[in-house]
Structures are given as C-alpha cells and as structure tokens.
Write a protein that holds these residues in place. Structure first.
Motif, PDB file in Angstrom:
ATOM      1  N   GLU A 112       0.698  -1.012  -0.071  1.00  0.00           N
ATOM      2  CA  GLU A 112       0.075  -0.004   0.077  1.00  0.00           C
ATOM      3  C   GLU A 112       0.803   1.298   0.033  1.00  0.00           C
ATOM      4  OE1 GLU A 112      -2.898   0.102   3.086  1.00  0.00           O
ATOM      5  OE2 GLU A 112      -3.945  -1.782   2.390  1.00  0.00           O
ATOM      6  N   ASP A 113       1.989   1.185   0.536  1.00  0.00           N
ATOM      7  CA  ASP A 113       2.669   2.476   0.830  1.00  0.00           C
ATOM      8  C   ASP A 113       3.816   2.455  -0.482  1.00  0.00           C
ATOM      9  OD1 ASP A 113       1.789   3.093   3.212  1.00  0.00           O
ATOM     10  OD2 ASP A 113       2.918   1.965   4.374  1.00  0.00           O
ATOM     11  N   ALA A 141       1.787   5.350  -5.658  1.00  0.00           N
ATOM     12  CA  ALA A 141       0.669   6.241  -5.275  1.00  0.00           C
ATOM     13  C   ALA A 141      -0.025   6.700  -6.909  1.00  0.00           C
ATOM     14  CB  ALA A 141       0.947   7.350  -4.202  1.00  0.00           C
ATOM     15  N   LYS A 170      -9.836   5.306   3.108  1.00  0.00           N
ATOM     16  CA  LYS A 170      -8.574   4.700   3.550  1.00  0.00           C
ATOM     17  C   LYS A 170      -7.709   4.281   2.043  1.00  0.00           C
ATOM     18  CE  LYS A 170     -10.148   2.959   7.808  1.00  0.00           C
ATOM     19  NZ  LYS A 170     -10.435   1.982   8.651  1.00  0.00           N
ATOM     20  N   GLY A 178      -6.172   5.455  -0.807  1.00  0.00           N
ATOM     21  CA  GLY A 178      -5.426   6.618  -1.283  1.00  0.00           C
ATOM     22  C   GLY A 178      -6.062   7.027  -2.612  1.00  0.00           C
ATOM     23  N   LYS A 192      -9.840   7.083  -3.220  1.00  0.00           N
ATOM     24  CA  LYS A 192     -10.354   8.539  -2.322  1.00  0.00           C
ATOM     25  C   LYS A 192     -10.051   9.792  -3.027  1.00  0.00           C
ATOM     26  CE  LYS A 192     -10.144  11.346   1.690  1.00  0.00           C
ATOM     27  NZ  LYS A 192     -10.224  12.434   1.304  1.00  0.00           N
ATOM     28  N   GLU A 193      -8.796   9.964  -3.737  1.00  0.00           N
ATOM     29  CA  GLU A 193      -8.703  11.026  -4.391  1.00  0.00           C
ATOM     30  C   GLU A 193      -9.654  11.268  -5.648  1.00  0.00           C
ATOM     31  OE1 GLU A 193      -4.803  12.954  -7.226  1.00  0.00           O
ATOM     32  OE2 GLU A 193      -4.436  11.128  -5.891  1.00  0.00           O
TER      33      GLU A 193
END
Length: 465
Positions: free
Chosen positions: A315-316, A319, A390, A392, A395-396
C-alpha cells in the motif's frame, strides 16, 4: 467553478453499415428489421412489465438471469454473495448468475440479442450501448427509476452521460462503477530521485528523467505502445490540454489540437531514452509488469490496477495522480464511460430485473463490490464509506468526482467506427510517431480527419431520420 460534464458521446445511432467496432456488430438488415417487429417487441416489453408487477404483488415466484460481463473467480464469489442477500430480501425472485469472460462478453451479447435469448439483465459497458440501442435490445428504465427511492444517490455526471447515448434521452442503464485514468508512480523511486509530487505533465516529465537509471535497469516511464495505446493516449492528451469538446462547432475533431501535438512530441522524445525500447509493442500486461517489478517508475493506466499494485508493491509502495493541471489551467478527468446495469427487452420479467439491478446499484451492494475489485462506486453514499477514505488513489478519484472544481469529460464512445479506428489504424500510427517514421502533427491530423468523417456520417444519418 461549477462542474461541467461534457456529453462527448453523440446521442443516437447510425446505419449498421457504418458499424465495424469492437466485439462485432449488427448488419444493416438487422438494424432495419426493427420496423413493426421492434415496435411489437417494445410494446410486449411494456405489457410484460405491467403484468410482472402484478404477478410480483401476488407473490408469484420468478427466475431472472444476470450476466456478469467481466467474470472471474473472485467476481463470481462476490455476485453469489450479493444474489444470496437479494434473494433473502425478495423470496419470490431467483437470480441465475451467468459468468461471461470480458473478452467474450460483447460478442455473446450480440448473438443473444439477435437470437432473442438475451438475459433479463446484465452488466453493460457504456460504450456498447449505442450498438445495443441500434438493435432495440434495452428497456428504458425511466419509469422504474421514477419510483426508485435511491435515485438521488447516483452520480449525476454519469447519469447525464448515459442519457446522452440515446436519441430519446432516456436511461438505458444504471451507472454502477467507474474507473478513471491515473498516473501511477513508485514512491520509493520517486523519493530516491528527489522528485516533488507532480502537479502537471511538465512535472511528470521532469520526474521521468530523474528516475531513470539505465545502469540498474530502471526507467522513468513505461509507455503502452501496443494494443490499446491510442485510446490511452487519447485520455492523456485531453487531460493535458483540458479541452472538453471532441468536436468544434463545425463538427471538426479536436484530436489535432496544438496542445495534443505538443504532448505527443514529448512522448516521442522520451521513448527509448527514459523508457524501455520494448514499449513500442507492449500492451497493458507488459506495462503493468514493468511497474510491478520496479523497472518503470511511472505509467499511465487506470484505477482498475489498484488491487494488483497493492499485492505487488504494498500500500505504501505506490501512489497515483488523478488530477493534473492542464495547460489551460483546468483539472480534467477524462472518462471512457461507466460500467452500467441494464435490462433487456427479451426479459419476461423486466420489473424484477430492474429490482435486482437497482439492488446492485444501491449503497451497500455497490460499495461492497467496488471495494472488493477496486473501482469507484457510482453511488454518493458509497463514496463516503470508510474503505474509500482509506484507499488513497480511490479516495482522490472520489474526491475529484465530487469536487465542483473538477471537469469531467467523456471520450466519444458513441461514435460508430470509433473503436474500429483505434483498433485497426491508430495504434500503428502511434508506434510510427514513437519510432520517428511520422510526425506528431501528421498523425494527429490523420486521426482528426477520420473522426471528423465519422461525425459527418453520423450527422447525415440523423438528417435522414
């Protein structure tokens, strides 16, 4: 700024002689075969709807069939759960699920429509609708929607886009889920290169150069040069320019807008310099593999890849950039339409079929399936759920769709011949530009000329109606 939704999909249908698009089509004879037969079919559907409502009120048990147009093992498990939930709430309705692989779905629908064996309801890509409308295969849902207590929870942007597909302006599907294009980037490679998170395409190209480390097999970007490349680039160029109209007031395509030429020249300049040489023939699988392995720092795809990257990069580890500043100062999301839920005129139980598809489109069910497969739900309440907040990139994208400062525009997916042009002509031209065999201006002028021709044929068809 009030959000503008541009219905680039041209309402209406063309003579079937013009139809040579993705996944097969219908013949002129089939289109003309409408006449009295189609009128009778429409009348039959309306009569059946009324009869079914009465039968349902009496508790008569009925069975309806639903086709999942993008089936795999995971989706089948998801639909089986949702069907069980629906049947528990509606004991008089049994739903038979038919999983159909994505690469077979359009052709199977066409065969079923022609043989009058279409399912009661099913998933329909928005860009199929014009073809299905030519064949008079779908039930207008407006009367059902009028009595649906969840109708105000759907995203109006995609409702308007769906209405624009039909010459009568009616709703022939419920928007279910949508995916939007994203510039994905590897966070470790981005940080190692000392790049700021890009706010526009100039920032993207700057990071592409900085992240490239050929000695260690790392390239700043992987271009999709093979199958599907031209349509993906089409999303890039309209995001880059901020141009909202695919055609000007005279019916001329804007594909060769100066900003689009500029962007293509930039991509041609980085090919085989900051990108792998193999990009020239790479399709989506190879592009995704380059990003998954860390050999490409950035790619342009869509939110459908989110779940895959979570598994491969964590997840990290990555992006996404959903909104980049266009050269005209706007922020534009370029959509290729929604995944829709439609009812077919072959159904003997259209009221029950609508009850099921509306169940899938409501908050709980829409949120559940969207979360499981990593898509954006076309339900306002679902967009506010915790899992969206949650995740990312999702959500964006959700925030962008709800932001009045974001413009949303849709590719011309209703232009008959559009997909044929992309599949059979534009990919080779895109490759020739990357290889230096054709200029960006020559390529986009040819592209614009073909799209202008298709629109002129469409306009001529409308005048003959």
């Amino acid at each position: 700024m009030r959000k503008r939704v541009t219905a680039l999909t041209m309402a209406g249908v063309m003579a079937a002689a013009l139809l040579t698009g993705c996944g097969g089509g219908n013949s002129e004879t089939a289109a003309a075969a409408g006449g009295a037969a189609d009128a009778g079919k429409a009348e039959s559907a309306q009569t059946t709807a009324a009869d079914t409502k009465e039968a349902a009120a009496d508790g008569e048990k009925v069975e309806i069939t639903y086709w999942d147009q993008n089936a795999d093992t995971k989706r089948t498990e998801i639909f089986n759960k949702l069907i069980a939930d629906f049947e528990a709430e509606n004991p008089n309705i049994t739903v038979k699920l038919v999983p159909v692989p994505a690469d077979q779905a359009k052709s199977k629908y066409d065969v079923a429509i022609q043989s009058h064996t279409a399912p009661d309801c099913g998933g329909v890509s928005q860009y199929w609708m014009s073809d299905f409308l030519i064949q008079d295969a779908l039930v207008p849902l407006d009367d059902y929607i009028a009595g649906w207590d969840q109708k105000d929870n759907t995203l109006s942007e995609f409702d308007e886009s769906i209405r624009s597909m039909a010459p009568d302006g009616k709703m022939y599907g419920l928007a279910h889920m949508v995916t939007v294009p994203v510039v994905w980037y590897n966070t470790e490679l981005m940080n190692h290169a000392g790049c700021e998170i890009p706010e526009d395409w100039d920032g993207v190209f700057d990071c592409v150069e900085k992240m490239t480390d050929k000695a260690n097999g790392v390239y700043g970007f992987s271009i999709r040069g093979g199958a599907g490349s031209s349509q993906q680039f089409e999303q890039m160029m309209y995001q880059y320019s901020g141009q909202l109209d695919m055609f000007d007031e005279n019916g001329n395509s804007t594909a060769n807008d100066p900003a689009h030429v500029e962007l293509l020249e930039k991509f041609a300049s980085i090919y085989n310099v900051y990108t792998p040489e193999s990009d020239i023939t790479n399709a989506v699988a190879e592009m995704n593999a380059a990003f998954d392995s860390g050999s490409a720092g950035m790619i342009f795809h869509n939110l459908g890849s989110y779940g895959q990257y979570v598994q491969t990069l964590g997840e990290d580890g990555f992006a996404g950039l959903v909104r980049l500043n266009a050269v005209n100062g706007t922020r534009t999301i370029v959509s290729n339409g929604a995944m829709c839920l439609s009812v077919f005129k072959d159904s003997k139980h259209p009221a029950e079929a609508f009850k099921f598809v509306s169940f899938l489109a409501q908050h709980e069910a829409c949120s559940y399936i969207s979360e499981q497969i990593g898509q954006i739900p076309c339900n306002k309440e679902a967009l506010e759920d915790d899992w969206v907040q949650k995740a990312g990139p999702i959500k964006e994208a959700a925030d962008a769709l709800l932001d009045p400062g974001t413009t949303v525009t849709t590719l011309p997916i209703n232009v008959i011949g559009y997909y044929d042009l992309h599949q059979n002509t534009l990919v080779e031209g895109f490759q020739n530009v990357l290889l230096g065999n054709m200029t960006a201006q020559e390529y986009l002028d040819s592209w614009a000329s073909e799209m202008t021709r298709l629109k002129a044929e469409y306009d001529q068809y409308l005048q003959s109606k």
